[in-house]
Design an enzyme around this catalytic site. Structure first.
Site, mmCIF file in Angstrom:
data_model
loop_
_atom_site.group_PDB
_atom_site.id
_atom_site.type_symbol
_atom_site.label_atom_id
_atom_site.label_comp_id
_atom_site.label_asym_id
_atom_site.label_seq_id
_atom_site.Cartn_x
_atom_site.Cartn_y
_atom_site.Cartn_z
ATOM 1 N N ILE A 175 94.923 -6.726 115.936
ATOM 2 C CA ILE A 175 95.220 -6.394 114.533
ATOM 3 C C ILE A 175 94.836 -7.597 113.671
ATOM 4 C CG2 ILE A 175 97.018 -5.740 112.873
ATOM 5 C CD1 ILE A 175 98.667 -4.699 115.289
ATOM 6 N N ASP A 213 90.560 -16.635 110.495
ATOM 7 C CA ASP A 213 90.153 -16.321 109.126
ATOM 8 C C ASP A 213 88.931 -15.412 109.226
ATOM 9 O OD1 ASP A 213 89.091 -16.231 106.591
ATOM 10 O OD2 ASP A 213 89.406 -18.359 106.168
ATOM 11 N N ASN A 263 92.498 -4.569 109.364
ATOM 12 C CA ASN A 263 93.447 -4.423 108.260
ATOM 13 C C ASN A 263 93.374 -5.565 107.254
ATOM 14 O OD1 ASN A 263 96.251 -3.727 107.028
ATOM 15 N ND2 ASN A 263 96.508 -5.797 107.874
ATOM 16 N N TYR A 294 87.301 -5.172 93.884
ATOM 17 C CA TYR A 294 88.105 -4.651 95.000
ATOM 18 C C TYR A 294 87.665 -3.222 95.350
ATOM 19 C CZ TYR A 294 92.122 -3.079 97.718
ATOM 20 O OH TYR A 294 92.915 -2.561 98.712
ATOM 21 N N LYS A 303 86.085 -1.734 98.921
ATOM 22 C CA LYS A 303 86.656 -0.641 99.709
ATOM 23 C C LYS A 303 85.683 0.543 99.809
ATOM 24 C CE LYS A 303 90.468 -2.559 101.052
ATOM 25 N NZ LYS A 303 90.807 -2.760 102.470
ATOM 26 N N VAL A 349 101.250 0.886 98.219
ATOM 27 C CA VAL A 349 102.164 0.419 99.266
ATOM 28 C C VAL A 349 102.777 -0.896 98.789
ATOM 29 C CG1 VAL A 349 102.409 -0.117 101.730
ATOM 30 C CG2 VAL A 349 100.453 1.246 100.953
HETATM 31 N N1 LIG Z 1 99.361 -2.564 99.378
HETATM 32 C C1 LIG Z 1 98.606 -1.598 98.902
HETATM 33 O O1 LIG Z 1 98.961 -0.936 97.884
HETATM 34 C C2 LIG Z 1 97.331 -1.225 99.597
HETATM 35 C C3 LIG Z 1 96.721 -0.007 99.247
HETATM 36 C C4 LIG Z 1 95.535 0.350 99.858
HETATM 37 C C5 LIG Z 1 94.966 -0.476 100.810
HETATM 38 N N2 LIG Z 1 95.559 -1.666 101.137
HETATM 39 C C6 LIG Z 1 94.910 -2.505 102.138
HETATM 40 O O2 LIG Z 1 95.801 -2.751 103.201
HETATM 41 C C7 LIG Z 1 95.408 -3.931 103.890
HETATM 42 C C8 LIG Z 1 96.640 -4.800 104.132
HETATM 43 O O3 LIG Z 1 97.171 -5.212 102.897
HETATM 44 P P1 LIG Z 1 98.750 -5.297 102.600
HETATM 45 O O4 LIG Z 1 99.035 -4.330 101.523
HETATM 46 O O5 LIG Z 1 99.500 -5.229 103.869
HETATM 47 O O6 LIG Z 1 98.821 -6.757 101.911
HETATM 48 P P2 LIG Z 1 99.474 -8.146 102.405
HETATM 49 O O7 LIG Z 1 100.931 -7.966 102.634
HETATM 50 O O8 LIG Z 1 99.048 -9.140 101.394
HETATM 51 O O9 LIG Z 1 98.755 -8.421 103.803
HETATM 52 C C9 LIG Z 1 97.393 -8.786 103.852
HETATM 53 C C10 LIG Z 1 97.097 -9.406 105.201
HETATM 54 O O10 LIG Z 1 95.702 -9.753 105.245
HETATM 55 C C11 LIG Z 1 95.618 -11.068 105.744
HETATM 56 N N3 LIG Z 1 94.410 -11.750 105.276
HETATM 57 C C12 LIG Z 1 94.003 -11.965 103.999
HETATM 58 N N4 LIG Z 1 92.866 -12.679 104.015
HETATM 59 C C13 LIG Z 1 92.562 -12.928 105.312
HETATM 60 C C14 LIG Z 1 91.520 -13.623 105.981
HETATM 61 N N5 LIG Z 1 90.526 -14.226 105.303
HETATM 62 N N6 LIG Z 1 91.530 -13.682 107.328
HETATM 63 C C15 LIG Z 1 92.511 -13.082 108.018
HETATM 64 N N7 LIG Z 1 93.529 -12.419 107.474
HETATM 65 C C16 LIG Z 1 93.543 -12.342 106.126
HETATM 66 C C17 LIG Z 1 96.891 -11.769 105.288
HETATM 67 O O11 LIG Z 1 97.210 -12.827 106.180
HETATM 68 P P3 LIG Z 1 97.010 -14.397 105.898
HETATM 69 O O12 LIG Z 1 97.221 -14.614 104.419
HETATM 70 O O13 LIG Z 1 98.059 -15.025 106.766
HETATM 71 O O14 LIG Z 1 95.618 -14.684 106.356
HETATM 72 C C18 LIG Z 1 97.900 -10.649 105.452
HETATM 73 O O15 LIG Z 1 98.390 -10.614 106.773
HETATM 74 C C19 LIG Z 1 94.342 -4.589 103.023
HETATM 75 O O16 LIG Z 1 93.067 -4.310 103.560
HETATM 76 C C20 LIG Z 1 94.501 -3.892 101.678
HETATM 77 O O17 LIG Z 1 93.318 -3.883 100.933
HETATM 78 C C21 LIG Z 1 96.740 -2.052 100.541
#
Ligand SMILES: NC(=O)c1ccc[n+]([C@@H]2O[C@H](COP(=O)([O-])OP(=O)(O)OC[C@H]3O[C@@H](n4cnc5c(N)ncnc54)[C@H](OP(=O)(O)O)[C@@H]3O)[C@@H](O)[C@H]2O)c1
Length: 274
Positions: free
Chosen positions: A19, A77, A104, A173, A177, A206
């Protein structure tokens, strides 16, 4: 245990799941959901940049489900191609036969509109959400392709409603996507003569750290995004991720759009009057 849960556990048992972005939000929830679904025999590789968080999550999972789930927290990363290239070689032998990749890791930065979009924000979004996801996929695919029948394994890409309905203030963004969506659909076609399943899950709203990251750590601005709403929780999406990964091998849940009940589009959100 229900018949569905028992079948899911059986199908996941013995598998190795990677993951990305497992330190927070949806990725973190996926780690727990996989572990709870197949607690007797599973290997989880949890990756993100914040290794301390991953270690905490690994400890929590071990404490909750016991030794049946082997958890490897690994700093990675995805926006750094060199780190991704070296990723499989860093996996201990026990974790190398990856069965499921959950792509993810992703982020959004700012709400700027052209021509005010900061180059650094643009770059980090594309390097993480697009090239990071593609590099990870290319790093893992040789493992899948070495299996019989042309290959086997699951790629689960987390897209977004933003990839389907671009909105003002989210152009970059949304573009990232949309790119995930195009890559996913093309990849499914490229792998048609294999048993590799390529699946995409597109969440609507979310509540995670997503908006905190978008607003550069401004919690008040992030909270305002969810004012008067009842957003999805990361567990809601994790349930869907584990569901698609635990279907019978011949079933490909290719494409899924998940909204909370007050949402019907990227900008179509009903808010309670307060
Ligand atoms: N929340 C929403 O409303 C929503 C809606 C649609 C889609 N999504 C998608 O869902 C996915 C997860 O997002 P989330 O909502 O769970 O947000 P989140 O709580 O901010 O989690 C994002 C995760 O991505 C990791 N990440 C960011 N940059 C990274 C990098 N360069 N290398 C490795 N890991 C990285 C972060 O970990 P570190 O900072 O520790 O690296 C964190 O674990 C994303 O792809 C987002 O676009 C979210």
């Amino acid at each position: 245990m229900s018949t569905v849960a028992a079948a899911a556990a059986k199908r996941l048992e013995g598998k190795t799941i990677v993951i990305t972005g497992a330190s927070s939000g949806i990725g973190r929830s996926c780690a727990f959901e996989f572990a709870r679904t197949a607690p007797r025999d599973l290997r989880l590789v949890l990756t993100a940049r914040r290794a301390d968080r991953l270690r905490e999550i690994a400890d929590q999972i071990r404490a909750e489900v016991g030794d049946g789930v082997r958890v490897l927290p690994l700093e990675l990363d995805v926006s750094d191609p060199d780190q991704v290239r070296g990723f499989v070689d860093r996996l201990p032998e026990e974790f190398r036969a990856v069965d499921v990749l959950v792509n993810n890791a992703g982020l959004v930065k700012g709400v700027a509109r052209a021509p005010e979009i900061a180059e650094a924000d643009m770059n980090i979004m594309f390097q993480t959400n697009v090239t990071g996801l593609i590099n990870m996929t290319q790093a893992i695919l040789p493992i899948f392709k070495a299996r019989p029948d042309g290959g086997a394994g699951d790629i689960i890409n987390i897209g977004s409603i933003a990839g389907r309905e671009p909105y003002a203030g989210g152009s970059i963004y949304c573009a990232t996507k949309a790119a995930v969506r195009a890559f996913t659909d093309a990849l499914r076609k490229e792998l048609i003569d294999t048993r590799i399943r390529v699946m995409e899950i597109d969440p609507g709203q979310v509540e995670t750290e997503f908006s905190i990251v978008r607003y550069y750590g401004d919690k008040a601005k992030a909270d305002a995004v969810y004012a008067g709403c009842d957003p999805l929780t990361p567990d809601d999406i994790a349930e869907v991720v584990v569901f698609v990964a635990s279907r019978r091998q011949n079933v490909v849940v290719a494409d899924t759009l998940v909204f909370p009940s007050h949402q019907a589009g990227a900008g179509v959100i009903h808010r309670r009057q307060t």
